[in-house]
Scaffold this motif. Structure first.
Motif, PDB file in Angstrom:
ATOM      1  N   LEU A 166       0.828  -1.213   0.000  1.00 17.94           N
ATOM      2  CA  LEU A 166       0.000   0.000   0.000  1.00 17.94           C
ATOM      3  C   LEU A 166       0.861   1.262   0.000  1.00 17.94           C
ATOM      4  N   MET A 167       1.952   1.239   0.760  1.00 15.83           N
ATOM      5  CA  MET A 167       2.847   2.406   0.806  1.00 15.83           C
ATOM      6  C   MET A 167       3.517   2.634  -0.557  1.00 15.83           C
ATOM      7  N   ARG A 168       3.913   1.563  -1.224  1.00 11.75           N
ATOM      8  CA  ARG A 168       4.526   1.714  -2.546  1.00 11.75           C
ATOM      9  C   ARG A 168       3.523   2.236  -3.562  1.00 11.75           C
ATOM     10  N   LEU A 169       2.312   1.734  -3.499  1.00 20.00           N
ATOM     11  CA  LEU A 169       1.263   2.248  -4.386  1.00 20.00           C
ATOM     12  C   LEU A 169       0.979   3.717  -4.099  1.00 20.00           C
ATOM     13  N   ALA A 170       0.970   4.058  -2.820  1.00 13.53           N
ATOM     14  CA  ALA A 170       0.740   5.456  -2.452  1.00 13.53           C
ATOM     15  C   ALA A 170       1.859   6.341  -2.997  1.00 13.53           C
ATOM     16  N   ARG A 171       3.103   5.854  -2.936  1.00 18.15           N
ATOM     17  CA  ARG A 171       4.225   6.630  -3.465  1.00 18.15           C
ATOM     18  C   ARG A 171       4.100   6.792  -4.971  1.00 18.15           C
ATOM     19  N   LEU A 172       3.684   5.757  -5.666  1.00 20.41           N
ATOM     20  CA  LEU A 172       3.508   5.845  -7.119  1.00 20.41           C
ATOM     21  C   LEU A 172       2.404   6.823  -7.499  1.00 20.41           C
ATOM     22  N   LEU A 173       1.366   6.887  -6.682  1.00 24.52           N
ATOM     23  CA  LEU A 173       0.239   7.776  -6.963  1.00 24.52           C
ATOM     24  C   LEU A 173       0.489   9.217  -6.549  1.00 24.52           C
ATOM     25  N   SER A 174       1.453   9.428  -5.691  1.00 26.48           N
ATOM     26  CA  SER A 174       1.600  10.762  -5.114  1.00 26.48           C
ATOM     27  C   SER A 174       2.020  11.788  -6.162  1.00 26.48           C
ATOM     28  N   PRO A 175       1.396  12.971  -6.120  1.00 19.86           N
ATOM     29  CA  PRO A 175       1.815  14.054  -7.009  1.00 19.86           C
ATOM     30  C   PRO A 175       3.222  14.525  -6.626  1.00 19.86           C
ATOM     31  N   ASP A 176       3.850  15.259  -7.503  1.00 17.39           N
ATOM     32  CA  ASP A 176       5.227  15.711  -7.276  1.00 17.39           C
ATOM     33  C   ASP A 176       5.402  16.455  -5.962  1.00 17.39           C
ATOM     34  N   ASN A 177       4.430  17.283  -5.608  1.00 12.91           N
ATOM     35  CA  ASN A 177       4.575  18.090  -4.398  1.00 12.91           C
ATOM     36  C   ASN A 177       4.413  17.280  -3.110  1.00 12.91           C
ATOM     37  N   ARG A 178       4.040  15.993  -3.217  1.00 12.73           N
ATOM     38  CA  ARG A 178       3.864  15.165  -2.021  1.00 12.73           C
ATOM     39  C   ARG A 178       4.865  14.010  -1.945  1.00 12.73           C
ATOM     40  N   PRO A 185       8.082   1.279   9.702  1.00 10.32           N
ATOM     41  CA  PRO A 185       8.635   0.269  10.624  1.00 10.32           C
ATOM     42  C   PRO A 185       8.484   0.643  12.109  1.00 10.32           C
ATOM     43  N   HIS A 186       8.274   1.914  12.402  1.00  9.07           N
ATOM     44  CA  HIS A 186       8.174   2.371  13.785  1.00  9.07           C
ATOM     45  C   HIS A 186       6.746   2.374  14.314  1.00  9.07           C
ATOM     46  N   ILE A 187       5.804   1.991  13.470  1.00  8.17           N
ATOM     47  CA  ILE A 187       4.390   1.957  13.865  1.00  8.17           C
ATOM     48  C   ILE A 187       4.080   0.559  14.371  1.00  8.17           C
ATOM     49  N   PRO A 188       3.260   0.438  15.419  1.00  6.33           N
ATOM     50  CA  PRO A 188       2.901  -0.896  15.921  1.00  6.33           C
ATOM     51  C   PRO A 188       2.287  -1.760  14.813  1.00  6.33           C
ATOM     52  N   LEU A 189       2.527  -3.049  14.890  1.00  3.97           N
ATOM     53  CA  LEU A 189       2.096  -3.977  13.840  1.00  3.97           C
ATOM     54  C   LEU A 189       0.602  -3.882  13.534  1.00  3.97           C
ATOM     55  N   ASN A 190      -0.214  -3.777  14.549  1.00  8.77           N
ATOM     56  CA  ASN A 190      -1.663  -3.756  14.319  1.00  8.77           C
ATOM     57  C   ASN A 190      -2.149  -2.432  13.705  1.00  8.77           C
ATOM     58  N   ALA A 191      -1.300  -1.404  13.683  1.00  8.16           N
ATOM     59  CA  ALA A 191      -1.705  -0.102  13.134  1.00  8.16           C
ATOM     60  C   ALA A 191      -1.078   0.180  11.769  1.00  8.16           C
ATOM     61  N   ARG A 192      -0.255  -0.723  11.264  1.00  9.30           N
ATOM     62  CA  ARG A 192       0.451  -0.463  10.002  1.00  9.30           C
ATOM     63  C   ARG A 192      -0.482  -0.439   8.792  1.00  9.30           C
ATOM     64  N   ILE A 193      -1.408  -1.372   8.728  1.00  8.76           N
ATOM     65  CA  ILE A 193      -2.313  -1.392   7.566  1.00  8.76           C
ATOM     66  C   ILE A 193      -3.214  -0.154   7.561  1.00  8.76           C
ATOM     67  N   PRO A 194      -3.838   0.231   8.687  1.00  8.14           N
ATOM     68  CA  PRO A 194      -4.630   1.474   8.659  1.00  8.14           C
ATOM     69  C   PRO A 194      -3.787   2.706   8.312  1.00  8.14           C
ATOM     70  N   PHE A 195      -2.538   2.744   8.799  1.00  8.76           N
ATOM     71  CA  PHE A 195      -1.642   3.861   8.488  1.00  8.76           C
ATOM     72  C   PHE A 195      -1.357   3.896   6.980  1.00  8.76           C
ATOM     73  N   ALA A 196      -0.997   2.743   6.407  1.00  6.82           N
ATOM     74  CA  ALA A 196      -0.695   2.663   4.972  1.00  6.82           C
ATOM     75  C   ALA A 196      -1.939   2.985   4.142  1.00  6.82           C
ATOM     76  N   ALA A 197      -3.103   2.494   4.582  1.00  7.87           N
ATOM     77  CA  ALA A 197      -4.343   2.786   3.865  1.00  7.87           C
ATOM     78  C   ALA A 197      -4.654   4.283   3.904  1.00  7.87           C
ATOM     79  N   GLY A 198      -4.372   4.914   5.032  1.00 10.97           N
ATOM     80  CA  GLY A 198      -4.570   6.360   5.136  1.00 10.97           C
ATOM     81  C   GLY A 198      -3.646   7.128   4.200  1.00 10.97           C
ATOM     82  N   CYS A 199      -2.394   6.711   4.127  1.00 10.39           N
ATOM     83  CA  CYS A 199      -1.446   7.345   3.189  1.00 10.39           C
ATOM     84  C   CYS A 199      -1.903   7.148   1.748  1.00 10.39           C
ATOM     85  N   PHE A 200      -2.362   5.937   1.445  1.00 12.29           N
ATOM     86  CA  PHE A 200      -2.824   5.628   0.094  1.00 12.29           C
ATOM     87  C   PHE A 200      -4.019   6.495  -0.299  1.00 12.29           C
ATOM     88  N   THR A 201      -5.033   6.549   0.565  1.00 10.71           N
ATOM     89  CA  THR A 201      -6.224   7.342   0.228  1.00 10.71           C
ATOM     90  C   THR A 201      -5.912   8.833   0.177  1.00 10.71           C
TER      91      THR A 201
END
Length: 186
Positions: A11-23, A35-51
Motif C-alpha cells: 500500500l505504501m509503494r502504491l501510495a508513493r507511485l500515486l503521489s503528485p510531485d509536491n507530495r 517500521p516504527h508503527i505498531p504492527l496492528n496499526a500499520r495497515i490502517p496507516f498505509a491505507a490512510g497514506c494511500f487514500t
C-alpha cells in the motif's frame, strides 16, 4: 515478514507511485515511519497514506491549468495533421505549396510538443519562428517572387492565417495561469 507487513508495504509503494510531485517527499517520510508503527496499526496507516495520496492526485489532475492545455493540444495537432496531409497531397503537383505546408506541419507539431510540456518559453520561441515564416510567405506573395507569383492569393491568405494563429499562440504563451511556473507559486 507477516502478510500484514507485506500488504502495508505494498500500500505504501502504491501510495508513493500515486503521489503528485509536491507530495513525494512527504510520502518518503511516511515510508520511513512505517517500521516504527505498531504492527496492528500499520495497515490502517498505509491505507490512510494511500487514500490521502489518491485524493491529492485526483485533485491535482482536476485543476484548471491542465484543462486549459487541452484546446491547445487539439488545435495544434489538428493544424499539424491538416498541413501534413495537404503538403503531401500537393507536393507532386505544386512543390512550393507542398514544401511550405510540410514546414508549417513541422511548426505546428513543435507547438504541440511545447504545449504538451507546458513550456511557455518554448511556445513563445516557436511562435516567433512561425510569425517569421508566415511573414516571409506573405511578403514573397506581395512582392511577386517567381515561385509565389503563380498562386499569390493562396500565399497571402496562408500568410494571414498563419500570422493570426501564431499571434494567438504568442499571446497564449504569456498567459500566466496556463503554465506550470505559476502553479508552483500558488
Amino acid at each position: 515478514m507477516k502478510r500484514s507487513d507485506i500488504f502495508a508495504c505494498l500500500l505504501m509503494r502504491l501510495a508513493r507511485l500515486l503521489s503528485p510531485d509536491n507530495r513525494r517527499d512527504w510520502m518518503r517520510a511516511m515510508e520511513h515511519e512505517l517500521p516504527h508503527i505498531p504492527l496492528n496499526a500499520r495497515i490502517p496507516f498505509a491505507a490512510g497514506c494511500f487514500t490521502s495520496n489518491l485524493n491529492e492526485r485526483i485533485h491535482a489532475m482536476a485543476k484548471l491549468p491542465p484543462l486549459i492545455v487541452v484546446p491547445g493540444l487539439i488545435g495544434s495537432a489538428f493544424l499539424s495533421v491538416l498541413c501534413l496531409a495537404n503538403g503531401i497531397r500537393l507536393f507532386s503537383d505544386a512543390p512550393v505549396h507542398g514544401v511550405i505546408l510540410l514546414f508549417a506541419a513541422l511548426l505546428w507539431g513543435a507547438v504541440f510538443c511545447a504545449t504538451h510540456s507546458r513550456s511557455s518559453a518554448s511556445v513563445a520561441r516557436i511562435a516567433v519562428w512561425g510569425l517569421s515564416f508566415y511573414t516571409v510567405i506573405g511578403l514573397a506573395g506581395l512582392v511577386g517572387a517567381p515561385a509565389f507569383s503563380v498562386d499569390s492569393a493562396f500565399f497571402q491568405a496562408l500568410a494571414l492565417e498563419g500570422l493570426a494563429m501564431f499571434g494567438i499562440a504568442m499571446v497564449i504563451a504569456f498567459i500566466p495561469v496556463f503554465w506550470r511556473d505559476t502553479q508552483s507559486t500558488s
